[in-house]
Enzyme design. Structure first.
Site, short mmCIF file in Angstrom:
data_model
loop_
_atom_site.label_atom_id
_atom_site.label_comp_id
_atom_site.label_asym_id
_atom_site.label_seq_id
_atom_site.Cartn_x
_atom_site.Cartn_y
_atom_site.Cartn_z
N SER A 168 0.82 -1.21 0.00
CA SER A 168 0.00 0.00 0.00
C SER A 168 0.86 1.27 0.00
CB SER A 168 -0.95 -0.08 1.20
OG SER A 168 -1.90 0.92 1.13
N HIS A 372 -7.76 -5.51 0.89
CA HIS A 372 -6.54 -4.74 1.14
C HIS A 372 -5.70 -5.28 2.31
CE1 HIS A 372 -4.29 -1.16 0.15
NE2 HIS A 372 -4.19 -0.84 1.41
#
Ligand SMILES: *[C@@H]1O[C@H](CO)[C@@H](O)[C@H](O)[C@H]1NC(C)=O
Ligand SMILES: *[C@@H]1O[C@H](CO)[C@@H](O)[C@H](O)[C@H]1NC(C)=O
Ligand SMILES: *[C@@H]1O[C@H](CO)[C@@H](O)[C@H](O)[C@H]1NC(C)=O
Length: 399
Positions: A168, A372
């Protein structure tokens, strides 16, 4: 210094958690792990650990954690995401955590910590209760922190290059580094990007979308009230987590909140991990890091921080912030992305892939609801992802 509370709770949930239903997989963790700092935690699990302090050009002192290999063993550098820390790579314990799996393969494993997180809150002249300490976004993490840590590791180990794995924001900051300081392309063999984030216009997470709409108002509010550090009160977080995330009736509510924010993946959730996540995250960040992402949701561009036209002209010499030049990112890059990732949406990942000159693989994790946070905490993350990451590092060595 003012703390930002309520939104923080949502963001905690948004960025660093999301687990829940099936308790079959043994993660080999206990609740006391939530209270241990990373070096103590690694030691507790029987691995050697070192702590290193690295100064950046602009005065921050970053703390790195290392699980050392034999002298001369190849270096793998792991970089965490927004509001997270080096803990991300070890929380799920020695049988599953990526840092441990790499150490078992004989690598020299280095875990970075960005400025402002709980391990990197020192500066040569500033302190975290000063407004000036928090005047950075992920631009500065990419421009100052990553180069400082990479140079330190290469100097200390005497190696010319290392393997980079980022999650990320750990990928965003890598693209900032290699586009603004292209000489760092030469210091990385291979970059593996987990949930790559640069373009954010398709981001599905409701919270960041809302933030992006109110971003200008929020920025003014933050500045007016001096809300510079994004650090919700931890004991309040614990209470809220307890409220939403325990008990048989309320646990569904907890999961629903998590899934709204990160993408729903009930198959891969491990309830045991929740207390650890709450203990280790959010690990601290500046509000500017979050605002910088929100700007990208609105503009659909990957560019420098927008200070407003007047200040932009002063800082950049033009009223709009310059875009990052992704053509400069020449390091070979492998993407690992999830179809159900609300923060690194597959559309945005594709757009980034088209912009990179040396993307060698665009790999979808083979689990349709992979979200995620599954990149760090999924029950089957070792089988679905980490084996492939390690295999790419191993085969790169012999190329
Ligand atoms: C939990 O997962 C295992 C295999 O991963 C499966 O066999 C079992 O039925 C699942 N249990 C529940 C309650 O979903
Ligand atoms: C954080 O919460 C605890 C207990 O809820 C409270 O005693 C403390 O004053 C709070 N700290 C801040 C900075 O709000
Ligand atoms: C981006 O970098 C490439 C490669 O160095 C260069 O040819 C190009 O002119 C740059 N583009 C901009 C807009 O600066």
């Amino acid at each position: 210094m003012t703390k930002l509370g309520g939104t923080g709770v949502l963001l905690l949930v948004l960025i660093c958690s999301s687990r829940g239903l099936n308790l079959t997989r043994d993660f080999d963790v206990d609740e006391s792990d939530a209270k241990r700092l990373v070096p103590e935690l690694i030691q507790h699990h029987g691995y050697p650990v070192q702590v290193h302090h690295v100064a950046t050009e602009d005065g921050y002192v970053l703390e790195m954690h290392r699980i050392p290999g034999e002298p001369g063993s190849p270096v793998v550098f792991l970089m965490h995401g927004l509001l997270c820390s080096s803990a991300d790579w070890i929380i799920i314990g020695p049988k599953h955590g990526l840092a441990y799996l790499l150490a078992q393969k004989g690598f020299d494993v280095w875990l970075g910590n960005a400025r402002g997180n709980r391990y990197s809150r020192r500066h040569k002249t500033l302190t975290p209760n000063m407004f000036a300490f928090w005047q950075f976004s992920w631009h500065e993490i990419g421009y100052y922190d990553l180069p400082a840590m990479i140079d330190y590791v290469l100097d200390l180990t005497g190696q010319g290059k290392l393997q980079y794995v980022g999650h990320s924001q750990g990928t965003t900051s890598f693209f900032v580094m290699t586009s603004t300081r292209p000489e760092y392309n030469e210091k990385v063999h291979l970059m593996q990007a987990l949930a790559p984030v640069a373009f954010t216009s398709h981001m599905r997470s409701p919270l960041l979308r809302v933030l992006s709409v109110f971003q200008e108002t929020l920025t003014i509010l933050f500045e007016t009230f001096g809300i510079d550090e994004f650090k919700p009160n931890n004991s309040i977080l614990h209470d809220i987590a307890r409220l939403f995330c325990s008990g048989s009736i309320t646990s569904n509510l907890c999961l629903n909140v998590l899934f709204q924010l990160a993408g729903a993946d009930p198959d891969q959730v491990e309830l045991k991990i929740i207390p650890l996540l709450v203990g280790h995250t959010p690990a601290g960040a500046s509000t500017k890091q979050i605002v910088h992402y929100a700007q990208g949701v609105r503009t659909a561009q990957f560019r420098r921080y927008d200070f407003g036209k007047i200040k932009n002209t002063f800082i950049y010499g033009m009223p709009e912030p310059p875009e990052y030049n992704l053509t400069e990112v020449r390091t070979p890059v492998v993407f690992h992305y999830g179809l159900n990732d609300y923060l690194a949406d597959p559309e945005d990942v594709l757009q980034l892939g088209r912009a990179l000159p040396n993307l060698i693989e665009h790999r979808q994790v083979q689990h349709n609801t992979f979200n995620h946070l599954d990149f760090l905490f999924a029950k089957d993350v070792r089988e679905l992802l980490y084996g492939d990451i390690i295999q790419r590092i191993l085969t790169w060595k012999v190329l």
